[in-house]
Design an enzyme around this catalytic site. Structure first.
Site, mmCIF file in Angstrom:
data_model
loop_
_atom_site.group_PDB
_atom_site.id
_atom_site.type_symbol
_atom_site.label_atom_id
_atom_site.label_comp_id
_atom_site.label_asym_id
_atom_site.label_seq_id
_atom_site.Cartn_x
_atom_site.Cartn_y
_atom_site.Cartn_z
ATOM 1 N N ARG A 15 46.046 -81.780 19.396
ATOM 2 C CA ARG A 15 46.186 -80.894 20.260
ATOM 3 C C ARG A 15 44.747 -80.216 20.799
ATOM 4 N NH1 ARG A 15 51.782 -77.487 19.061
ATOM 5 N NH2 ARG A 15 51.449 -78.701 16.427
ATOM 6 N N GLN A 72 46.713 -89.560 1.564
ATOM 7 C CA GLN A 72 47.640 -89.629 2.352
ATOM 8 C C GLN A 72 47.097 -90.178 2.914
ATOM 9 O OE1 GLN A 72 50.034 -86.608 4.259
ATOM 10 N NE2 GLN A 72 51.693 -87.133 3.524
ATOM 11 N N GLY A 77 54.594 -86.794 5.776
ATOM 12 C CA GLY A 77 55.691 -85.041 6.138
ATOM 13 C C GLY A 77 55.331 -84.721 4.889
ATOM 14 N N GLU A 148 64.275 -76.076 9.746
ATOM 15 C CA GLU A 148 63.109 -76.375 10.656
ATOM 16 C C GLU A 148 63.856 -76.134 11.854
ATOM 17 O OE1 GLU A 148 60.006 -76.897 9.896
ATOM 18 O OE2 GLU A 148 60.497 -75.620 8.236
ATOM 19 N N ASN A 380 -2.261 -74.603 16.621
ATOM 20 C CA ASN A 380 -2.527 -75.136 15.191
ATOM 21 C C ASN A 380 -1.433 -75.955 15.112
ATOM 22 O OD1 ASN A 380 0.343 -74.574 17.410
ATOM 23 N ND2 ASN A 380 1.028 -74.160 15.040
ATOM 24 N N TYR A 381 -2.039 -77.597 16.282
ATOM 25 C CA TYR A 381 -1.667 -78.564 15.921
ATOM 26 C C TYR A 381 -2.264 -79.345 17.505
ATOM 27 C CZ TYR A 381 1.986 -82.480 16.158
ATOM 28 O OH TYR A 381 2.667 -83.769 16.274
ATOM 29 N N SER A 399 -7.973 -60.856 25.827
ATOM 30 C CA SER A 399 -6.576 -61.646 25.867
ATOM 31 C C SER A 399 -6.716 -63.366 26.423
ATOM 32 C CB SER A 399 -5.820 -60.720 27.464
ATOM 33 O OG SER A 399 -5.642 -59.684 26.676
ATOM 34 N N ALA A 417 -12.566 -61.764 25.778
ATOM 35 C CA ALA A 417 -11.202 -62.333 26.521
ATOM 36 C C ALA A 417 -12.197 -64.017 27.289
ATOM 37 C CB ALA A 417 -10.799 -61.308 27.847
#
Ligand code: UD1
Ligand code: CA
Length: 451
Positions: A15, A72, A77, A148, A380-381, A399, A417
């Site tokens: 379920r 099992q 059961g 039950e 950086n890459y 900036s 900048a």
């Protein structure tokens, strides 16, 4: 005498409507089964046996605790399931049976059950709506059987005291009783619950303990019940924060998927999600809709709305966000401002330095009092390797600058900048790259073509 714990986890959980085995469905930060194992471990058992069947391989992969796995192969059961585990347990051990899909039982409740007395121990719970559960049948106050739902008569169905499924007993006693059970019942299964009627007929005492709250013994069979227990689990954790003095703006809008340590006067706004190990110092305030994972935040720091922080260290008296992202390895030394749309990864930001707007800082080391202007990017890459950017104390980055790593910028340097710098700069210098400005006077703007 030692204790062995058996956890039943072989069922399919149809379920759930999920490819993930039921007991691996997560509650908070870990699978339901892990919650059960973690609580079980606190009882200091000599062994924990987990009975698995459906999805056994993935269950063994995901759960790394030192438990003994018992297969099992056919689910015949609950009684049959326990029988698979008992041969591996010393005959005079006490055995406690728990369930992989009943994740929130309190340790105190289990301790009470273990101390209930000689014979079999049974954990029951009173339910206003007992439908679907095994009913506890008592005569003169003594438990004589569990029936039950599918096997019960009308009178028995009215009984509100129900079986949680959690029980205890001497290994040899359980083993003897289980060998006498059969599958002549409505579901054609070997019921673990049948041991109680058998025990009663043999004069073996049955002692009960009661779970204080229903959620402690609630099992999960579908996503509806899973989400109910998730909210219950979260509410317990939020309560612990409240008890510790944390201000929580809305107890229903805070999720802890891991552990949170808090100092005094911490304030948490709505929609915050914590994951893994999080430590918050005194007076830390977390704004709305932040996600914070495996991170330490020191005293006095304010994290504003919609910030995402992971595997980071944030020093004292910082202002982070709104809309900031601190990725793994980000380290703010203190008194830092990290503003909106700033991403910081594997970088140390020295005391008092600011990265206020729209920047990417990756694999960088910033000294103290550095000011990084809006739109600054550490390149950086190069497509193959990552390189480092070092900015000395008091550097001012204008900036919209690109700092092409590896690059080392000395203390007190000013960067104009709009520069793209790829060479080191020595202390105190001004560095910039900039095309000369051209101005054409009285420039006629283009006009729209006619027709
Ligand atoms: C069981 C109890 C019922 C109790 C209820 C509480 C029995 C016969 N009934 O009913 O009295 O009120 O729990 O939730 O014990 N499992 C196995 N192998 C099996 C069968 C089950 O590992 O062969 C595991 C399931 O994965 C599940 C648990 O045992 O986690 C309970 O089994 P389930 O069939 O759901 O029992 P209930 O009908 O809920
Ligand atoms: Ca069930």
């Amino acid at each position: 005498m030692s204790l062995s714990i058996v956890i039943l986890a072989a069922g399919k959980g149809t379920r759930m409507n999920s490819a993930l085995p039921k007991v691996l469905q997560p509650l908070g930060d870990r699978p339901m089964l892990q919650h059960v194992i973690d609580t079980a471990s606190k009882l200091n058992p000599s062994r924990i046996c987990v009975v698995i069947g459906h999805g056994a391989e993935s269950v063994r992969e995901r759960v790394t605790s030192p438990v003994e796995w018992v297969m099992q192969t056919e689910q015949k059961g609950t009684g049959h399931a326990v029988q698979q585990a008992l041969p591996g347990i010393p005959a005079d051990d006490d055995v406690l049976v728990l369930y992989g899909d009943v994740p929130l039982t309190r340790l105190e409740t289990l301790t009470e059950l273990m101390q209930a007395g000689e014979g079999l121990g049974l954990l029951t719970v009173d339910l206003d709506d007992p439908r679907g559960y095994g009913r506890i049948v008592r005569e003169n106050g003594k438990v004589v059987a569990i029936v039950e739902e599918k096997d019960a008569n009308d009178d028995q169905r009215k009984i509100k005291e129900t079986n949680t499924g959690i029980l205890s007993g001497r290994c040899s006693v359980l083993s003897d009783l289980l060998s006498m059970t059969d599958s002549n019942n409505a579901q054609g299964e070997f019921y673990l619950t049948d041991v109680f009627a058998l025990a009663n007929s043999k004069g073996i005492a049955i002692n009960t303990a009661q779970a204080a709250d229903e959620w402690e013994v609630s099992g999960v069979n579908n996503k509806d019940q899973l989400t109910t227990l998730e909210r219950q689990y979260q509410s317990l954790q939020v309560q612990a924060l409240l008890d510790a003095g944390v201000t929580v703006k809305d107890r229903n809008r805070l999720d802890i998927r891991g552990n949170v340590e808090t100092g005094r006067d911490v304030c948490l706004d709505v929609g915050v999600v914590f994951e893994g190990e999080v430590k918050l110092g005194d007076n830390v305030s977390i704004g709305p809709y932040c996600v914070i994972k495996n991170t330490t935040i020191a005293a006095g720091t304010v994290v504003a709305a919609h910030s995402v922080i992971e595997d980071a260290k944030v020093g004292a008296d910082c202002k982070v966000g709104p809309f900031a992202r601190l990725r793994p390895g980000a380290e703010l030394e203190g008194k830092n401002n990290v503003g909106n749309f700033v991403e910081i990864k594997a970088s140390t930001i020295g005391l008092g330095s600011k990265v206020n707007h729209l920047s990417y800082v990756g694999d960088a080391e910033l000294g103290q009092r550095v000011n990084v202007g809006a739109g600054t990017i550490t390149c950086n890459y190069d497509g193959a390797n990552k390189s480092k950017t070092v900015l000395g104390d008091d550097v001012f980055v204008g900036s919209n600058s690109s700092l092409v790593a590896p690059i080392d910028v000395g203390a007190g340097v000013t960067i104009g900048a709009g520069s793209t710098l790829s060479k080191n700069v020595s202390d105190g210098a001004l560095a910039f790259t900039r095309a000369k400005q051209k101005t054409i006077e009285n420039w006629p703007r283009p006009t729209k073509n006619k027709g």
